[in-house]
Design an enzyme around this catalytic site. Structure first.
Site, short mmCIF file in Angstrom:
data_model
loop_
_atom_site.label_atom_id
_atom_site.label_comp_id
_atom_site.label_asym_id
_atom_site.label_seq_id
_atom_site.Cartn_x
_atom_site.Cartn_y
_atom_site.Cartn_z
N GLU A 1 0.83 -1.22 0.00
CA GLU A 1 0.00 0.00 0.00
C GLU A 1 0.86 1.26 0.00
O GLU A 1 0.70 2.15 0.83
CB GLU A 1 -0.96 0.00 1.19
CG GLU A 1 -2.00 -1.09 1.10
CD GLU A 1 -3.08 -1.00 2.16
OE1 GLU A 1 -2.86 -0.37 3.20
OE2 GLU A 1 -4.16 -1.56 1.94
N GLU B 1 -5.78 -8.27 -0.67
CA GLU B 1 -6.49 -7.96 0.58
C GLU B 1 -7.91 -7.57 0.23
O GLU B 1 -8.14 -6.85 -0.75
CB GLU B 1 -5.85 -6.77 1.33
CG GLU B 1 -4.51 -7.07 1.94
CD GLU B 1 -3.97 -5.89 2.75
OE1 GLU B 1 -4.77 -5.12 3.33
OE2 GLU B 1 -2.73 -5.75 2.80
P1 P53 Z 1 -6.92 -2.47 9.59
C1 P53 Z 1 -6.07 1.95 5.50
C2 P53 Z 1 -6.94 1.83 4.43
C3 P53 Z 1 -6.97 0.65 3.73
C4 P53 Z 1 -6.15 -0.40 4.09
O1 P53 Z 1 -6.71 -2.55 8.01
C5 P53 Z 1 -5.27 -0.26 5.13
C6 P53 Z 1 -5.24 0.92 5.83
C7 P53 Z 1 -4.30 1.09 6.98
O2 P53 Z 1 -4.72 0.37 8.06
O3 P53 Z 1 -4.39 -1.20 5.49
C8 P53 Z 1 -4.39 -2.50 4.97
O4 P53 Z 1 -6.07 -3.53 10.18
C9 P53 Z 1 -3.06 -3.07 5.34
C10 P53 Z 1 -3.12 -4.14 6.40
C11 P53 Z 1 -4.27 -3.85 7.31
C12 P53 Z 1 -5.56 -3.98 6.51
O5 P53 Z 1 -5.55 -3.08 5.43
O6 P53 Z 1 -6.52 -1.12 9.94
O7 P53 Z 1 -2.31 -3.52 4.24
O8 P53 Z 1 -1.89 -4.19 7.04
O9 P53 Z 1 -4.33 -4.64 8.44
C13 P53 Z 1 -6.81 -3.75 7.33
O10 P53 Z 1 -8.38 -2.74 9.82
#
Ligand code: P53
Length: 469
Positions: free
Chosen positions: A175, A367
């Site tokens: 990201e 993801e």
């Molecule tokens: P969490 C922000 C927006 C979209 C994805 O996020 C993001 C974030 C920052 O958190 O992060 C990704 O755990 C990231 C993972 C993360 C996952 O999304 O904040 O690549 O490390 O855990 C989910 O709910």
């Protein structure tokens, strides 16, 4: 059959969010190790080193470092064809600036990848996922410093050589576009180990930082292909479509300008050069981004092989006439999660289509998912129908992108197949898993693992190659 034979069904995690063992096996302190637990409306604190009396959820996480055999076996039970994780840079180069790697760290990932292969699971590996050595922050100022390029390339080449026959799919920076948001300390720190200083122009800093990362990524792609020409090395972007609020012409510009903040990162990594809208912005604002003579040629040569993306939500932008500026507004047509993330399955199809048309690269969704508050019922089972519905709707849209729109998709890795520490809040109780982990935000719990209802559902999805939703 929309999903090709060999489609990579799996799941995705990041080292710092599940491994724990923060001081074991010679590991150094990472940026994730100096971030406390937060919560809704309470940002994680970035502390000056590891301080007594603070709760640092990544230190122990879910203890995957010791339990990975049991955990990989559970993922294999769901039929995972691949598993995305990251290599903690600090296990290989604890401070980041050493010349020799830490053998114990290299050995850990050898064992982990061997365990995956024993189940026929393809490793999909991120080189830098919010976990760079903290020493590079304190001694060098993070990615502001061009020296980081060489440190990163040394790390990349070390693991490329070591795992050249075990890992085929790689990503350079997770990201990388998150740092487009310069208003919160979280993104610059987790992406790049950067702490903005008072009075500096954050955007100018961001462009310099990102230039170093683009270079490092391009060099890693170039070196990686020399080590194994079969390597597939991708960029990785958080992709959230931005819609205009209305069909007012200026709302289109509002949405477009917001998307450009993300496209800039992808344009450089996929097309190999800076897009004209960025060069014009630098010129208009008088920004001077330091570059060396060969840099642009390196970017040109180091284009990625595929496009990896995370997809969670969409946004809406509008033009505000009163202030002559653009602003974010909520979308009344979609629901949001408890953390305010707007759930929009159609947005996934839209995003895949836009990316396919813009870059003409194969893509991998590395993801996707929904964070939920969850409790096991009296029988001990988490009945996560909301998660099942979320995934079923997103996979159905993915299918349309392939079948109707001609998108090339290599795989699908839902985020956090096993509950882990949230990146943005540090909570354990923002749960994403098909597998429940008994641990709460205070760090209490037995760490026992238990399949949720969605575990059996996803197993069926994989077994039917995406037909049985
Ligand atoms: P969490 C922000 C927006 C979209 C994805 O996020 C993001 C974030 C920052 O958190 O992060 C990704 O755990 C990231 C993972 C993360 C996952 O999304 O904040 O690549 O490390 O855990 C989910 O709910």
């Amino acid at each position: 059959m929309p999903f090709p034979k060999g489609f990579l069904w799996g799941g995705a995690v990041a080292a710092h969010q599940l491994e724990g063992g923060w001081k074991e096996g010679g590991k150094g302190i990472s940026v994730a190790d100096v971030m406390t637990v937060g919560g809704p409306g309470k940002p994680r604190e970035i502390t000056d080193g590891v301080l007594p009396g603070k709760v640092y959820p990544n230190h122990d996480a879910i203890d995957f470092y010791h339990r990975y055999k049991e955990d990989i076996a559970l993922l294999a039970e769901m039929g995972f064809k691949c598993f995305r994780t990251s290599i903690a840079w600090t296990r290989i180069f604890p401070n980041g600036d050493e010349t020799e790697p830490n053998e114990e760290g290299l050995k850990f990932y050898d064992d982990l990848f061997d365990t995956m292969h024993a189940y026929g699971m393809e490793p999909v590996i991120t080189l830098s996922h919010f976990e760079m050595p903290y020493h590079l922050v304190t001694e060098y100022g993070g990615w502001r410093n061009r020296k980081l390029v060489d440190f990163f390339v040394r790390f990349a080449v070390t693991v490329f050589k070591r795992y050249k026959d075990k890992v085929k799919y790689w990503m350079t920076f997770n990201e990388i576009n998150n740092q487009r948001d310069v208003d919160t300390p979280f993104t610059a720190f987790t992406n790049s180990g950067v702490l903005y200083q008072p009075g500096e122009d954050r955007h100018e800093v961001l462009y310099q930082v990102a230039h170093h990362e683009f270079l490092a990524s391009a060099k890693a792609v170039i070196e990686g292909h020399k080590i194994n020409p079969d390597f597939q090395i991708g960029c990785m972007m958080a992709m959230s479509p931005v819609y205009p609020e209305t069909c007012k012409p200026m709302d289109q510009i509002a949405a477009l300008k917001e998307m450009d903040k993300t496209f800039y990162f992808a344009d450089v990594q996929c097309r190999g050069h800076y897009p004209s809208y960025i060069l014009k912005e630098w010129e208009n604002k008088g920004y001077h981004i330091k570059m060396e003579p060969d840099d642009l040629a390196v970017l040109e040569q180091g284009c990625v092989d595929y496009f990896a993306l995370s997809y969670y939500m969409s946004f809406v932008r509008a033009y505000d006439e009163q202030t002559d500026s653009f602003k974010e507004v909520p979308n009344p047509f979609v629901k949001a999660s408890d953390w305010g993330w707007q759930i929009d399955p159609v947005g996934l199809r839209y995003m895949l289509d836009v990316l396919a048309e813009r870059y003409e690269l194969p893509m991998m969704i590395v993801e996707n998912g929904i964070g939920l508050h969850e409790q096991p019922d009296e029988t001990g089972l988490v009945q996560d129908d909301e998660r099942i519905n979320y995934f079923a709707a997103h996979i159905a849209e993915m299918k349309k992108a392939i079948e109707l729109d001609g998108v090339t998709l290599m795989g699908y890795c839902p985020w956090g197949p096993i509950d882990l520490v949230s990146a943005s809040t540090g909570e354990m109780e923002k749960r994403y898993g098909f597998i429940y982990v008994d641990k709460n935000n205070k760090g209490e719990g037995t760490l026992s693992r238990k399949p949720k209802k969605s575990f059996y559902w996803y197993k069926k999805v994989i077994a039917s190659n995406g037909e049985d939703l």
